[in-house]
Design a protein around this motif. Structure first.
Motif, PDB file in Angstrom:
ATOM      1  N   LEU A   1       0.863  -1.186   0.000  1.00  0.00           N
ATOM      2  CA  LEU A   1       0.000   0.000   0.000  1.00  0.00           C
ATOM      3  C   LEU A   1       0.892   1.225   0.000  1.00  0.00           C
ATOM      4  CD1 LEU A   1       0.364   1.093   3.159  1.00  0.00           C
ATOM      5  CD2 LEU A   1      -1.218  -0.746   3.601  1.00  0.00           C
ATOM      6  N   GLY A   2       0.307   2.393  -0.151  1.00  0.00           N
ATOM      7  CA  GLY A   2       1.133   3.581  -0.067  1.00  0.00           C
ATOM      8  C   GLY A   2       0.441   4.860  -0.470  1.00  0.00           C
ATOM      9  N   THR A   3       1.179   5.956  -0.288  1.00  0.00           N
ATOM     10  CA  THR A   3       0.714   7.301  -0.571  1.00  0.00           C
ATOM     11  C   THR A   3       1.779   8.033  -1.366  1.00  0.00           C
ATOM     12  OG1 THR A   3      -0.518   7.355   1.519  1.00  0.00           O
ATOM     13  CG2 THR A   3      -0.044   9.471   0.480  1.00  0.00           C
ATOM     14  N   SER A   4       1.387   8.689  -2.438  1.00  0.00           N
ATOM     15  CA  SER A   4       2.329   9.467  -3.237  1.00  0.00           C
ATOM     16  C   SER A   4       2.749  10.725  -2.487  1.00  0.00           C
ATOM     17  CB  SER A   4       1.684   9.858  -4.569  1.00  0.00           C
ATOM     18  OG  SER A   4       2.483  10.818  -5.249  1.00  0.00           O
ATOM     19  N   GLU A   5       3.991  11.141  -2.730  1.00  0.00           N
ATOM     20  CA  GLU A   5       4.471  12.387  -2.123  1.00  0.00           C
ATOM     21  C   GLU A   5       3.593  13.582  -2.510  1.00  0.00           C
ATOM     22  OE1 GLU A   5       8.252  13.761  -3.598  1.00  0.00           O
ATOM     23  OE2 GLU A   5       7.888  12.956  -5.600  1.00  0.00           O
ATOM     24  N   HIS A   6       2.930  13.491  -3.652  1.00  0.00           N
ATOM     25  CA  HIS A   6       2.099  14.598  -4.124  1.00  0.00           C
ATOM     26  C   HIS A   6       0.856  14.797  -3.264  1.00  0.00           C
ATOM     27  CE1 HIS A   6       4.729  14.708  -7.552  1.00  0.00           C
ATOM     28  NE2 HIS A   6       4.405  13.476  -7.901  1.00  0.00           N
ATOM     29  N   ASP A   7       0.513  13.787  -2.454  1.00  0.00           N
ATOM     30  CA  ASP A   7      -0.658  13.880  -1.586  1.00  0.00           C
ATOM     31  C   ASP A   7      -0.295  14.263  -0.154  1.00  0.00           C
ATOM     32  OD1 ASP A   7      -2.431  13.170  -3.637  1.00  0.00           O
ATOM     33  OD2 ASP A   7      -2.039  11.041  -3.310  1.00  0.00           O
ATOM     34  N   VAL A   8       0.999  14.540   0.078  1.00  0.00           N
ATOM     35  CA  VAL A   8       1.465  14.913   1.413  1.00  0.00           C
ATOM     36  C   VAL A   8       1.774  16.405   1.420  1.00  0.00           C
ATOM     37  CG1 VAL A   8       3.188  14.490   3.203  1.00  0.00           C
ATOM     38  CG2 VAL A   8       2.448  12.612   1.720  1.00  0.00           C
TER      39      VAL A   8
END
Length: 460
Positions: free
Chosen positions: A290-297
């Motif tokens: 799973l994960g989150t893109s840096e663009h969403d932080v």
């Protein structure tokens, strides 16, 4: 307005521990009630009430002392937890989800707040999965990825130890699937996203409100990942972790995204609680497909999962994460965090799979196309870096099992060095595939050599 890929909650780290707040997991499971104040009517509360009329507050993390003590998880934080500030990280549910951005900005300006941000969403980077389940999968297709990583050779060296447990932090596991009979050792559900539609417009489905402990899968993603690690080998090959135990941690809910497709989706708060809880429950390996893109932080706040991953590493757990499926060059968390073994996908020709995310932090690759594993029922193929990561997690579990059996020690740094030095070199650049494709058989042989040099296994 809130950011498009957020839950509508706010996550923050205070400078002073809010001793009155219960743990998020206790609130999610109905063992405690959230509070409506962060600092008893002080400046932090005022910064929130400038934007919304009400809030519900809890601590993101519970203590190791209280991990199995419902209603007591906010008690007994130890020196490590306090030194890392884990007792100061809070979750704030707002009466107006769309005000999360404004609330985070107001809180960030308060001297009593170290940082605050709208809680980012994480996704299970699943590509394929629309194929129907089958009761008897094609044997040649089942065997292909396992042969590429020399799974049989690895299991011949070390069959796995039940005391070494792998946490599958995902959408849960099909608990009644025969492939997992006798493999599952405990489990937990940390999902508490509410009901209906998130601030991002994603529609939540099924169990998304907490109130239970059951890590039952509702999408099939976590079951597929878990099968690669720990299947018994009834109609597919045995999982690469052999007889090691599985701890399913459901941190992602089922949701209907664009185009009506059902995917796994989760909040940073739920995932952070899952990472720490899995560690405190004794997991030696954490698989994070799973994960989150840096663009969403948001800019100016720590990378998501920094605290929870650092805690797991300090407790000795090995963290393995999928690189993501954007096919672009980007930072994807938690794969990009220091010390995490970041796994991309390589095709059978030795090149990076076209969807596998590119970045200098990629450690190595594993098969991630048309991998057949367990579904909610029966078996099905799936494609994505989600399904490459568990090949590596299973191998790491075998390496730790061998170390335990021979009385040696293996650090994450040593494990990573062995995995990269034994990988099969690929044809794509290193920033696309890292060291190459996992060779589990060679990794176990090299692990045995390292342990013998330590003096722990002359007769292995």
């Amino acid at each position: 307005m809130t950011r498009p890929n957020t839950t509508g909650r706010v996550m923050a780290k205070l400078r002073t521990a809010p001793v009155h707040l219960p743990a998020h997991l206790d609130v999610a499971q109905g063992a405690a009630r959230a509070m409506n104040t962060l600092d008893d009517g002080g400046s932090i509360d005022h910064s929130v009430h400038c934007c919304v009329s009400g809030m519900r507050c809890s601590r993101v993390f519970g203590s190791a002392f209280g991990v199995n003590k419902a209603g007591e998880r906010a008690q007994g934080f130890d020196d490590l937890e306090i030194s890392m500030g884990l007792d100061r990280v809070v979750a704030v549910e707002l009466s107006d989800k769309c005000a999360a951005e404004a609330v985070a900005q107001e809180m960030s300006a308060d001297p009593g707040v170290e940082w605050a941000m709208p809680e980012p969403l994480a996704h299970a980077p699943l590509l394929a999965g629309a194929d129907p389940s089958v009761s008897t999968p094609d044997r040649a297709l089942v065997e292909a990825p396992h042969k590429r990583v020399q799974a049989a050779q690895a299991l011949a060296i070390e069959p796995g130890q039940t005391s070494v447990r792998v946490a599958v932090i995902d959408t849960g596991v099909a608990l009644d699937h025969p492939e997992f009979d006798g493999r599952i050792q405990g489990g937990l559900d940390t999902v508490d996203l509410g009901m209906g539609t998130l601030a991002s417009g994603v529609e939540l489905l099924g169990d998304s409100k907490g109130r239970d402990f059951c890590a039952r899968d509702e999408t099939g993603h976590g079951s597929h990942v878990a099968g690669i690690i720990g299947a018994r080998g009834l109609s597919i090959l045995p999982g690469l972790a052999g007889t090691c135990g599985l701890i399913p941690i459901r941190a992602l809910a089922a949701a209907r995204g664009a185009g009506g497709r059902v995917v796994g989706i989760g909040g940073t708060i739920d995932i952070d609680a899952a990472i720490k809880s899995a560690t405190d429950m004794g997991a030696r390996v954490l698989n994070l497909s799973l994960g989150t893109s840096e663009h969403d932080v948001p800019v100016g706040v720590p990378a998501v999962h920094s605290d929870s991953i650092a805690y797991a590493q300090k407790r000795g757990a090995v963290c393995v994460a999928a690189m993501g499926n954007s096919g672009r060059r980007e930072v994807f968390y938690p794969a990009a965090l220091p010390g995490v073994i970041a796994v991309g996908a390589m095709n059978a020709s030795g090149y990076r799979a076209r969807f596998s995310t590119i970045g200098a932090h990629v450690t190595l690759c594993a098969p991630g196309t048309d991998v057949i594993s367990a579904g909610l029922q029966g078996y099905k193929p799936s494609t994505g870096t989600s399904h490459a990561a568990p090949f590596v997690s299973g191998t790491v579990a075998l390496m730790l099992s061998l170390s335990d059996r021979l009385g040696g020690t293996l650090s994450t740094e040593t494990i990573t060095s062995i995995l990269t030095s034994t990988a099969t070199r690929g044809l794509s650049p290193a920033d696309e595939i890292g060291a190459g494709c996992l060779n589990a058989g060679a990794a176990l042989a090299a692990t045995r050599d390292v342990l013998q040099k330590q003096g722990g296994g002359q007769n292995a």
